[in-house]
Write a protein that holds these residues in place. Structure first.
Motif, PDB file in Angstrom:
ATOM      1  N   MET A 247       0.834  -1.197   0.000  1.00 22.92           N
ATOM      2  CA  MET A 247       0.000   0.000   0.000  1.00 22.92           C
ATOM      3  C   MET A 247       0.866   1.244   0.000  1.00 22.92           C
ATOM      4  SD  MET A 247      -3.185  -1.186   2.415  1.00 22.92           S
ATOM      5  CE  MET A 247      -3.944   0.426   2.227  1.00 22.92           C
ATOM      6  N   SER A 248       0.265   2.366  -0.451  1.00 26.08           N
ATOM      7  CA  SER A 248       1.072   3.553  -0.706  1.00 26.08           C
ATOM      8  C   SER A 248       0.706   4.804   0.083  1.00 26.08           C
ATOM      9  CB  SER A 248       0.974   3.909  -2.192  1.00 26.08           C
ATOM     10  OG  SER A 248      -0.337   4.373  -2.510  1.00 26.08           O
ATOM     11  N   LEU A 249      -0.482   4.887   0.665  1.00 26.02           N
ATOM     12  CA  LEU A 249      -0.974   6.128   1.277  1.00 26.02           C
ATOM     13  C   LEU A 249      -1.065   7.260   0.260  1.00 26.02           C
ATOM     14  CD1 LEU A 249       0.525   6.737   4.847  1.00 26.02           C
ATOM     15  CD2 LEU A 249      -1.744   5.996   4.204  1.00 26.02           C
ATOM     16  N   ARG A 250      -1.311   6.918  -0.993  1.00 30.34           N
ATOM     17  CA  ARG A 250      -1.287   7.941  -2.048  1.00 30.34           C
ATOM     18  C   ARG A 250      -2.300   9.044  -1.785  1.00 30.34           C
ATOM     19  NH1 ARG A 250      -3.298   8.358  -7.677  1.00 30.34           N
ATOM     20  NH2 ARG A 250      -4.634   6.558  -7.276  1.00 30.34           N
ATOM     21  N   HIS A 251      -3.502   8.694  -1.331  1.00 28.15           N
ATOM     22  CA  HIS A 251      -4.535   9.709  -1.091  1.00 28.15           C
ATOM     23  C   HIS A 251      -4.591  10.185   0.363  1.00 28.15           C
ATOM     24  CE1 HIS A 251      -6.134   9.626  -5.096  1.00 28.15           C
ATOM     25  NE2 HIS A 251      -6.271   8.310  -5.060  1.00 28.15           N
ATOM     26  N   LYS A 252      -3.918   9.481   1.233  1.00 28.01           N
ATOM     27  CA  LYS A 252      -3.767   9.865   2.652  1.00 28.01           C
ATOM     28  C   LYS A 252      -5.029   9.733   3.492  1.00 28.01           C
ATOM     29  CE  LYS A 252       0.065  13.056   1.815  1.00 28.01           C
ATOM     30  NZ  LYS A 252       0.611  14.409   2.044  1.00 28.01           N
ATOM     31  N   TRP A 253      -6.222   9.840   2.889  1.00 29.99           N
ATOM     32  CA  TRP A 253      -7.437   9.759   3.697  1.00 29.99           C
ATOM     33  C   TRP A 253      -7.548   8.386   4.357  1.00 29.99           C
ATOM     34  CZ3 TRP A 253      -9.683  14.048   4.953  1.00 29.99           C
ATOM     35  CH2 TRP A 253      -9.720  15.136   4.060  1.00 29.99           C
ATOM     36  N   ALA A 254      -7.898   8.390   5.642  1.00 28.45           N
ATOM     37  CA  ALA A 254      -7.958   7.147   6.414  1.00 28.45           C
ATOM     38  C   ALA A 254      -8.982   6.170   5.852  1.00 28.45           C
ATOM     39  CB  ALA A 254      -8.273   7.461   7.874  1.00 28.45           C
ATOM     40  N   ASP A 255     -10.131   6.684   5.415  1.00 29.13           N
ATOM     41  CA  ASP A 255     -11.165   5.774   4.902  1.00 29.13           C
ATOM     42  C   ASP A 255     -10.707   5.078   3.626  1.00 29.13           C
ATOM     43  OD1 ASP A 255     -11.399   8.453   3.799  1.00 29.13           O
ATOM     44  OD2 ASP A 255     -13.152   7.716   2.703  1.00 29.13           O
ATOM     45  N   ILE A 256      -9.967   5.791   2.769  1.00 27.62           N
ATOM     46  CA  ILE A 256      -9.451   5.176   1.545  1.00 27.62           C
ATOM     47  C   ILE A 256      -8.413   4.116   1.878  1.00 27.62           C
ATOM     48  CG2 ILE A 256      -8.138   5.607  -0.579  1.00 27.62           C
ATOM     49  CD1 ILE A 256      -9.501   8.308  -0.769  1.00 27.62           C
ATOM     50  N   PHE A 257      -7.572   4.397   2.867  1.00 34.28           N
ATOM     51  CA  PHE A 257      -6.559   3.424   3.274  1.00 34.28           C
ATOM     52  C   PHE A 257      -7.205   2.105   3.667  1.00 34.28           C
ATOM     53  CE2 PHE A 257      -4.362   1.227   6.668  1.00 34.28           C
ATOM     54  CZ  PHE A 257      -3.074   1.065   6.155  1.00 34.28           C
ATOM     55  N   TRP A 258      -8.197   2.160   4.536  1.00 37.05           N
ATOM     56  CA  TRP A 258      -8.778   0.920   5.046  1.00 37.05           C
ATOM     57  C   TRP A 258      -9.623   0.204   3.998  1.00 37.05           C
ATOM     58  CZ3 TRP A 258      -6.837  -1.477   8.893  1.00 37.05           C
ATOM     59  CH2 TRP A 258      -6.165  -0.759   9.880  1.00 37.05           C
ATOM     60  N   PHE A 259     -10.331   0.968   3.177  1.00 35.07           N
ATOM     61  CA  PHE A 259     -11.079   0.332   2.104  1.00 35.07           C
ATOM     62  C   PHE A 259     -10.125  -0.383   1.148  1.00 35.07           C
ATOM     63  CE2 PHE A 259     -13.180   0.058  -1.991  1.00 35.07           C
ATOM     64  CZ  PHE A 259     -14.450  -0.364  -1.653  1.00 35.07           C
ATOM     65  N   THR A 260      -9.004   0.273   0.824  1.00 36.61           N
ATOM     66  CA  THR A 260      -8.022  -0.328  -0.083  1.00 36.61           C
ATOM     67  C   THR A 260      -7.442  -1.603   0.509  1.00 36.61           C
ATOM     68  OG1 THR A 260      -7.422   1.834  -1.008  1.00 36.61           O
ATOM     69  CG2 THR A 260      -5.839   0.045  -1.300  1.00 36.61           C
ATOM     70  N   PHE A 261      -7.136  -1.582   1.792  1.00 37.51           N
ATOM     71  CA  PHE A 261      -6.551  -2.775   2.418  1.00 37.51           C
ATOM     72  C   PHE A 261      -7.485  -3.974   2.293  1.00 37.51           C
ATOM     73  CE2 PHE A 261      -6.297  -5.614   6.093  1.00 37.51           C
ATOM     74  CZ  PHE A 261      -5.013  -6.110   5.906  1.00 37.51           C
TER      75      PHE A 261
END
Length: 363
Positions: A247-261
């Motif tokens: 994962m990259s944290l490209r968008h930084k938003w926490a909700d995007i991080f967890w959805f992506t994971f």
């Protein structure tokens, strides 16, 4: 004997035939006589001397018997000559390949310490290819080697070189992670536990989820995005018993991080046979579009069950208080709820943003 049985090394390609010719002259032996002693055609000896034919092990053994110089000497001489020729070709190829450096964020890669190279383009290109594990600098060489696809539309926005470097860094990092053999049941249990720590800060949840994933046979790697690398996450199998989520944290938003994971986790659970790498949003294949949609559905439903979500939405009350109360009742961080409300356009992207933190890389 005119020639000592010592290894001859040179930066210049010295044909073994030259040494053989000097040896024959010193002995007063003609090519025809040597050919007769070897039981070979005279033309074959002439072609060796003129560097048109290589010295084979069979010929080297014969030369050892006739001239008293070990076969190893002749084979080493031949190998050194061939290697020198190839190194010259390689230098020419490197020069021609320097144009591909412009396809990579080379300064950023060096700044991050991912490769070490001088200021000259040749050393940078050599270091880059060594890092990528390819002998051809063209970015598609790595793409073809590991097997990922990218749409034409995405290709106009994404740097294929930057994406290749980002993926390779994750691959190298993941190979250093000690994991148990992959076990689906253990991974599902890990995901359930990871879901329960979405509200913790990154310095707490990242080590915890890394350990939980490793126990299930999955290497979890965070690799900082490169300019135009374009991917939020990627999934692949390193071996039959070891997978990875990058994962990259490209968008930084926490909700995007967890959805992506959890989206990437679905690929490991359900799409193992599709292909070696799955990268979010970059594949043109309609079949992969279906798979991406399935992964989206899995992530949404794993974070918040469909029944609970439907009940919450039926209330049609999306205030900070109602979101916090609902999030607490289902054991999830409030920003997950806000992100889904925004995604489904039940609220605007400018609403409840104070409940959505952004994750930052350590300085």
């Amino acid at each position: 004997m005119a020639t000592s049985d010592a290894r001859v090394l040179s930066d210049m390609p010295i044909p073994p035939g030259e040494i053989l010719e000097e040896e024959l002259e010193a002995r007063g032996m003609t090519q025809k006589e040597l050919a007769a002693r070897l039981g070979r055609p005279a033309q074959a000896i002439n072609e060796i001397i003129k560097a048109k034919k290589a010295i084979t092990p069979h010929t080297a053994i014969g030369l050892g018997k006739v001239l008293g110089i070990s076969p190893q000497f002749w084979m080493t001489l031949e190998a050194d000559y061939r290697m020198a020729l190839e190194m010259n070709r390689e230098r020419e190829a490197l020069k021609a390949g320097e144009k591909w450096l412009d396809e990579y964020p080379i300064r950023e890669i060096i700044k991050r310490g991912w490769i070490k190279a001088g200021r000259d383009r040749a050393s940078r290109l050599t270091a880059l290819m060594s890092f990528l594990g390819v002998a051809v600098a063209e970015p598609r060489a790595y793409q073809q080697a590991v097997g990922f696809r990218i749409t034409d539309a995405a290709g106009r926005k994404v740097s294929l070189g930057a994406l290749a470097v980002w993926l390779r860094k994750g691959e190298l990092d993941a190979r250093e992670v000690d994991t148990a053999d992959y076990d689906e049941r253990t991974f599902r249990q890990a995901l359930a536990r990871i879901r329960g720590i979405t509200g913790r800060p990154p310095d707490e949840f990242i080590p915890a989820m890394s350990d939980l994933c490793a126990e299930a046979g999955v290497a979890f790697c965070m690799v900082r995005a490169l300019p135009k690398s374009g991917a939020n996450g990627a999934t692949r199998w390193l071996t039959d018993r070891k997978a990875m989520i990058q994962m990259s944290l490209r968008h930084k938003w926490a909700d995007i991080f967890w959805f992506t994971f959890f989206h990437e986790a679905c690929h490991l659970l359900k799409h193992r046979t599709q292909r070696r790498i799955v990268i979010d949003g970059l594949d043109p294949d309609p079949k992969m579009a279906r798979i991406e949609a399935e992964a989206d559905r899995f992530a949404a439903d794993f974070l918040i069950t469909p029944d609970a979500w439907d009940d919450f939405c039926d209330g049609d009350c999306f205030t900070a208080e109602s979101v916090n109360e609902f999030a607490g009742s289902v054991g999830i961080a409030p920003f997950v709820v806000v992100g889904r409300l925004q995604k489904e356009r039940r609220i605007g992207y400018n609403q409840l943003t104070d409940l959505k933190p952004r994750y930052e890389w350590p300085a």
